[in-house]
Design a protein around this motif. Structure first.
Motif, short mmCIF file in Angstrom:
data_model
loop_
_atom_site.label_atom_id
_atom_site.label_comp_id
_atom_site.label_asym_id
_atom_site.label_seq_id
_atom_site.Cartn_x
_atom_site.Cartn_y
_atom_site.Cartn_z
N SER A 5 6.93 7.82 3.20
CA SER A 5 8.18 7.20 3.66
C SER A 5 7.92 5.78 4.16
CB SER A 5 8.79 8.05 4.79
OG SER A 5 7.84 8.21 5.83
N GLY A 6 6.82 5.19 3.67
CA GLY A 6 6.48 3.83 4.07
C GLY A 6 7.17 2.80 3.18
N ASN A 7 6.58 1.62 3.09
CA ASN A 7 7.20 0.50 2.37
C ASN A 7 7.47 0.81 0.90
OD1 ASN A 7 7.30 -1.51 4.52
ND2 ASN A 7 5.06 -1.39 4.47
N VAL A 8 6.46 1.37 0.22
CA VAL A 8 6.63 1.61 -1.22
C VAL A 8 7.59 2.77 -1.47
CG1 VAL A 8 5.41 2.35 -3.32
CG2 VAL A 8 4.43 0.56 -1.87
N ARG A 68 5.99 12.86 6.54
CA ARG A 68 5.72 13.43 7.87
C ARG A 68 6.44 12.65 8.97
NH1 ARG A 68 -0.46 11.27 9.21
NH2 ARG A 68 0.15 9.07 9.29
N ASN A 69 7.07 11.53 8.57
CA ASN A 69 7.66 10.63 9.56
C ASN A 69 9.19 10.81 9.58
OD1 ASN A 69 8.79 8.36 10.84
ND2 ASN A 69 6.97 7.14 10.38
N VAL A 100 1.66 7.22 -0.35
CA VAL A 100 1.13 7.23 1.02
C VAL A 100 -0.07 6.29 1.07
CG1 VAL A 100 1.92 9.60 1.45
CG2 VAL A 100 -0.43 9.21 0.66
N SER A 101 -0.57 6.02 2.28
CA SER A 101 -1.73 5.13 2.44
C SER A 101 -2.87 5.61 1.53
CB SER A 101 -2.23 5.16 3.88
OG SER A 101 -1.15 5.04 4.76
N ASP A 102 -3.62 4.64 0.99
CA ASP A 102 -4.70 4.99 0.05
C ASP A 102 -5.62 6.08 0.59
OD1 ASP A 102 -3.65 3.01 -1.55
OD2 ASP A 102 -5.59 2.09 -1.99
N THR A 151 0.58 5.54 -6.43
CA THR A 151 1.13 4.18 -6.63
C THR A 151 0.14 3.10 -6.21
OG1 THR A 151 2.14 4.24 -4.42
CG2 THR A 151 3.52 4.95 -6.27
N SER A 152 -1.15 3.46 -6.18
CA SER A 152 -2.15 2.52 -5.66
C SER A 152 -2.77 1.65 -6.77
CB SER A 152 -3.25 3.31 -4.94
OG SER A 152 -4.34 2.46 -4.68
N PRO A 177 3.26 -0.44 -8.96
CA PRO A 177 4.13 -1.62 -9.04
C PRO A 177 3.45 -2.83 -8.40
CG PRO A 177 4.81 -0.18 -7.22
CD PRO A 177 3.50 0.36 -7.74
N GLN A 221 3.81 -5.68 -6.68
CA GLN A 221 4.71 -6.47 -5.84
C GLN A 221 4.30 -6.24 -4.39
OE1 GLN A 221 6.23 -9.01 -4.96
NE2 GLN A 221 7.82 -8.96 -6.53
N PHE A 268 5.61 -5.14 -0.91
CA PHE A 268 6.78 -4.42 -0.40
C PHE A 268 6.75 -4.35 1.12
CE2 PHE A 268 6.00 -2.53 -4.62
CZ PHE A 268 7.26 -2.61 -5.18
N1 LIG Z 1 2.99 -2.31 0.32
C1 LIG Z 1 2.71 -2.85 -0.85
O1 LIG Z 1 2.98 -4.03 -1.03
C2 LIG Z 1 2.13 -2.02 -1.98
C3 LIG Z 1 2.30 -2.50 -3.29
C4 LIG Z 1 1.86 -1.71 -4.36
C5 LIG Z 1 1.24 -0.49 -4.12
N2 LIG Z 1 1.03 -0.08 -2.83
C6 LIG Z 1 0.41 1.26 -2.65
O2 LIG Z 1 1.43 2.20 -2.33
C7 LIG Z 1 0.92 3.20 -1.43
C8 LIG Z 1 1.74 3.23 -0.16
O3 LIG Z 1 1.64 1.97 0.46
P1 LIG Z 1 2.70 1.51 1.57
O4 LIG Z 1 2.61 0.03 1.65
O5 LIG Z 1 4.02 2.13 1.32
O6 LIG Z 1 2.06 2.10 2.89
P2 LIG Z 1 2.73 2.17 4.34
O7 LIG Z 1 3.99 1.38 4.39
O8 LIG Z 1 1.63 1.88 5.29
O9 LIG Z 1 3.14 3.73 4.44
C9 LIG Z 1 2.15 4.69 4.40
C10 LIG Z 1 2.79 6.05 4.26
O10 LIG Z 1 1.74 7.02 4.16
C11 LIG Z 1 1.95 8.01 5.17
N3 LIG Z 1 0.66 8.56 5.57
C12 LIG Z 1 -0.41 7.89 6.04
N4 LIG Z 1 -1.43 8.74 6.29
C13 LIG Z 1 -0.97 9.97 5.98
C14 LIG Z 1 -1.53 11.28 6.04
N5 LIG Z 1 -2.80 11.48 6.45
N6 LIG Z 1 -0.77 12.33 5.64
C15 LIG Z 1 0.50 12.15 5.21
N7 LIG Z 1 1.09 10.92 5.13
C16 LIG Z 1 0.37 9.86 5.51
C17 LIG Z 1 2.65 7.26 6.30
O11 LIG Z 1 3.26 8.16 7.17
P3 LIG Z 1 3.53 7.70 8.70
O12 LIG Z 1 4.68 6.75 8.66
O13 LIG Z 1 3.82 8.97 9.39
O14 LIG Z 1 2.25 7.03 9.18
C18 LIG Z 1 3.64 6.43 5.48
O15 LIG Z 1 4.72 7.22 5.02
C19 LIG Z 1 -0.55 2.86 -1.22
O16 LIG Z 1 -1.32 3.57 -2.17
C20 LIG Z 1 -0.61 1.36 -1.52
O17 LIG Z 1 -1.89 0.95 -1.97
C21 LIG Z 1 1.48 -0.80 -1.76
#
Ligand SMILES: NC(=O)c1ccc[n+]([C@@H]2O[C@H](COP(=O)([O-])OP(=O)(O)OC[C@H]3O[C@@H](n4cnc5c(N)ncnc54)[C@H](OP(=O)(O)O)[C@@H]3O)[C@@H](O)[C@H]2O)c1
Length: 249
Positions: free
Chosen positions: A8-11, A32-33, A63-65, A85-86, A105, A107, A109
Motif C-alpha cells: 500500500s506504498g507509493n507504487v 498490512r497498513n 512492497v519494499s525490496d 515491481t522491482s 514501471p 518512474q 512514484f
Molecule cells: N517508488 C518508486 O519510485 C518505485 C519505482 C519503481 C519500482 N519501485 C519498486 O516498487 C516496490 C515498492 O516500492 P514503493 O516505493 O511503493 O515502497 P514504499 O512506498 O516504501 O512502500 C513499501 C510497502 O511495502 C510494505 N512493506 C514493507 N515491509 C513489509 C513487510 N515486511 N511485510 C509486508 N509489507 C511490507 C509497506 O508497508 P507499511 O506501510 O506497513 O510499512 C508498504 O506498503 C519496490 O520493489 C520498489 O523497488 C519503486
C-alpha cells in the motif's frame, strides 16, 4: 482476469490509480497498513484487506525490496501468476509454486504527485512467454511504452535511473539547503532546473554541460569550496572531479 495488488506504498497506490483510470478492475489491494489501505479504498473504490488475501489470477507485489521474498511466500495458490515491481530483484526471488514475473514501471512514484502514466516505460519479464504476452497487454492498456526485458538489462535500467533521478533529486535537496540558509527563495531556481531538463531532449547531456568545472575556472571552484563544509563540500569536489575527468581537463 482477477488482479490483486499487494502493498500500500507509493507504487501500490499509483498502480491502483493507473488501473482505475484505465478501467482495469482490481479485485483487492492487500497489505498490512490499515491507514494506507483506507486511503486507497476511498480514493479508487477498490476493496482492501489486511487479513484475507483474495484468490487472483495475477498478484502484483509492490512492497519494499527487502520484503518481496517473504511476502511472496505467503501466496499459497499455485494456479496463478505473481509479479514483483522491482528494478533490482530477479524473478526467482519470488518464493512459491506459481508462475513468476516482473512488472517494473520506470518512474519515480510518490503519493503526493500523480505521474503521467501514458508514457511510463514498463519492463516485463516472465518465466513463460504466454505470461509475458499477458503482462505486456496489461501494461499496454496503461502506457504506450512497454517492453520485454531480462533481469541483466533491468539491473542497468534501475542503476541508470538512480543516477538520472535519485541523485539529481538529492542534489536539488542539497541545493535547497544552501539557498534556504541564505534566505534565497528556491523558486528562483525553477526556470533553471526546468531548462536543464528540457535541454537534454534537444542535445546530448555531455554537450549541455555548463559551469565552472567544465570551464576549468579554478578561481570560482576555490571560492565555492570556501563556502561549503562537510558532506556538501565533498560532494562538490567529487562532482567537479567527475566533470573534469569526463572532459579530460
Ligand atoms: N517508488 C518508486 O519510485 C518505485 C519505482 C519503481 C519500482 N519501485 C519498486 O516498487 C516496490 C515498492 O516500492 P514503493 O516505493 O511503493 O515502497 P514504499 O512506498 O516504501 O512502500 C513499501 C510497502 O511495502 C510494505 N512493506 C514493507 N515491509 C513489509 C513487510 N515486511 N511485510 C509486508 N509489507 C511490507 C509497506 O508497508 P507499511 O506501510 O506497513 O510499512 C508498504 O506498503 C519496490 O520493489 C520498489 O523497488 C519503486
Amino acid at each position: 482476469m482477477n488482479i490483486v495488488i499487494i502493498g500500500s506504498g507509493n507504487v501500490a497506490y499509483h498502480l491502483a490509480g493507473m488501473f482505475a483510470d484505465s478501467r482495469i478492475p482490481v479485485h483487492q489491494v492487500f497489505g498490512r497498513n490499515e491507514g494506507a489501505l483506507t486511503e486507497i479504498n476511498s480514493k479508487f473504490k477498490i476493496p482492501v484487506s489486511t487479513t484475507e488475501l483474495s484468490d487472483a489470477d495475477l498478484y502484483l507485489i509492490a512492497v519494499s525490496d527487502h520484503a518481496v521474498a517473504e511476502v511472496s511466500g505467503t501466496i499459497r495458490r499455485q494456479d496463478c501468476l505473481v509479479a514483483h515491481t522491482s528494478g533490482s530483484l530477479p524473478v526467482d526471488v519470488l518464493r512459491g509454486n506459481y508462475r513468476k514475473a516482473c512488472f517494473y514501471p520506470l518512474q519515480t512514484f510518490s503519493k503526493a504527485k500523480r505521474p503521467d502514466f501514458s508514457s511510463i516505460p514498463f519492463f516485463i519479464e516472465a518465466d513463460y512467454p504466454g505470461d509475458a504476452d499477458m503482462l505486456i497487454e496489461l501494461a499496454g492498456k496503461i502506457s504506450v511504452n512497454v517492453m520485454e526485458s531480462t533481469y541483466e538489462k533491468r539491473k542497468y535500467v534501475h542503476l541508470t535511473a538512480v543516477f538520472a533521478c535519485n541523485f539529481v533529486n538529492h542534489l536539488f535537496s542539497r541545493a535547497k539547503e544552501i539557498s534556504d540558509r541564505q534566505n534565497i527563495p528556491f523558486h528562483y531556481f525553477k526556470p533553471l532546473i526546468e531548462e536543464t531538463v528540457e535541454k537534454i531532449s534537444f542535445m546530448e547531456p555531455r554537450e549541455a554541460q555548463t559551469g565552472p568545472a567544465v570551464r576549468d575556472d579554478r578561481r570560482i571552484l576555490k571560492l565555492h569550496e570556501e563556502l561549503l563544509d562537510g558532506t556538501t563540500l565533498e560532494l562538490y569536489k567529487m562532482m567537479n572531479q567527475s566533470i573534469k575527468e569526463m572532459y579530460e581537463l
